[in-house]
Design a protein around this motif. Sequence first.
Motif, short mmCIF file in Angstrom:
data_model
loop_
_atom_site.label_atom_id
_atom_site.label_comp_id
_atom_site.label_asym_id
_atom_site.label_seq_id
_atom_site.Cartn_x
_atom_site.Cartn_y
_atom_site.Cartn_z
N GLY A 8 0.82 -1.29 0.03
CA GLY A 8 0.08 -0.06 0.08
C GLY A 8 0.96 1.23 -0.05
O GLY A 8 1.92 1.20 0.06
N GLY A 9 0.19 2.39 -0.06
CA GLY A 9 0.77 3.61 -0.12
C GLY A 9 0.10 4.81 -0.58
O GLY A 9 -1.00 4.78 -0.77
N LEU A 10 0.83 5.90 -0.86
CA LEU A 10 0.17 7.13 -1.27
C LEU A 10 0.71 7.26 -2.88
O LEU A 10 1.83 7.08 -3.13
N VAL A 11 -0.18 7.54 -3.54
CA VAL A 11 -0.28 7.68 -5.08
C VAL A 11 -1.01 8.79 -5.52
O VAL A 11 -2.19 9.04 -5.04
N HIS A 12 -0.62 9.49 -6.65
CA HIS A 12 -1.46 10.28 -7.41
C HIS A 12 -2.83 9.73 -8.15
O HIS A 12 -2.46 8.70 -8.68
N SER A 13 -3.40 10.46 -8.39
CA SER A 13 -4.66 10.01 -9.27
C SER A 13 -4.39 9.52 -10.46
O SER A 13 -3.43 10.33 -11.24
N GLY A 14 -4.44 8.59 -11.12
CA GLY A 14 -4.02 7.85 -12.25
C GLY A 14 -2.81 7.30 -12.39
O GLY A 14 -2.29 6.52 -13.24
N GLY A 15 -2.48 6.97 -11.02
CA GLY A 15 -1.12 6.16 -10.89
C GLY A 15 -1.57 4.80 -10.61
O GLY A 15 -2.82 4.37 -10.68
N SER A 16 -0.40 3.75 -10.26
CA SER A 16 -0.52 2.30 -10.04
C SER A 16 0.03 1.97 -8.55
O SER A 16 1.16 2.74 -8.28
N LEU A 17 -0.44 0.79 -8.18
CA LEU A 17 0.17 0.33 -7.02
C LEU A 17 0.08 -1.15 -7.05
O LEU A 17 -1.00 -1.42 -7.84
N ARG A 18 0.87 -2.03 -6.29
CA ARG A 18 0.69 -3.41 -6.66
C ARG A 18 0.86 -3.96 -5.13
O ARG A 18 1.50 -3.71 -4.35
N LEU A 19 -0.34 -4.61 -4.68
CA LEU A 19 -0.34 -5.28 -3.69
C LEU A 19 -0.11 -6.62 -3.60
O LEU A 19 -0.37 -7.33 -4.52
N SER A 20 0.36 -7.22 -2.58
CA SER A 20 0.62 -8.78 -2.39
C SER A 20 0.22 -9.23 -0.93
O SER A 20 0.45 -8.32 0.04
N CYS A 21 0.02 -10.51 -1.05
CA CYS A 21 -0.28 -11.07 0.40
C CYS A 21 -0.01 -12.51 0.25
O CYS A 21 -0.30 -13.22 -0.60
N THR A 22 0.68 -12.88 1.31
CA THR A 22 0.97 -14.17 1.56
C THR A 22 0.34 -14.69 2.80
O THR A 22 0.36 -14.34 3.81
N ALA A 23 -0.22 -16.18 2.69
CA ALA A 23 -0.80 -16.71 3.61
C ALA A 23 0.07 -17.79 3.96
O ALA A 23 0.64 -18.51 3.37
N SER A 24 0.00 -18.00 5.38
CA SER A 24 0.67 -19.36 5.98
C SER A 24 -0.49 -19.83 7.07
O SER A 24 -1.36 -19.30 7.63
N GLY A 25 0.22 -21.10 7.58
CA GLY A 25 -0.65 -21.68 8.36
C GLY A 25 -1.75 -22.99 7.90
O GLY A 25 -1.39 -23.30 6.84
N ALA A 26 -2.74 -23.06 8.40
CA ALA A 26 -3.70 -24.27 8.30
C ALA A 26 -4.42 -23.68 6.87
O ALA A 26 -5.72 -23.43 7.04
#
Length: 119
Positions: A8-26
């Motif tokens: 996550g983060g701060l971006v100007h309108s029209g910009g891009s971001l990439r989120l990632s998420c890793t799961a662990s456990g059961a």
Amino acid sequence: VQLQASGGGLVHSGGSLRLSCTASGAIYSTNIMGWYRQAPGEQRELVAGISSGGTIKYADAVKGRFTISRDNAKNTVYLQMNRLGPEDTAVYLCGLGPADWGTPIFVYTGQGTQVTVSS
């Protein structure tokens, strides 16, 4: 189950971001991973989800701008967000659930990552 999100983060309108998420456990052997988001004063809403078999669902508001993908070997889901606008400002919560698209879709959610889009 633990879900660790980043990107996550701060971006100007029209910009891009990439989120990632890793799961662990059961983790369910077949599952759906994806994202909710919640803006201040608003209800939590589904952004996108992808099953371990590759079925994808998007919220209408993000279709054509956001792309969800996953790496099953790494139990990791990604959300590429393009053409961001102020309406996308929210806390984005990574989620995981069984592969039945039930209600709720995601039984487990992470702590969330803030996405802020300035106009």
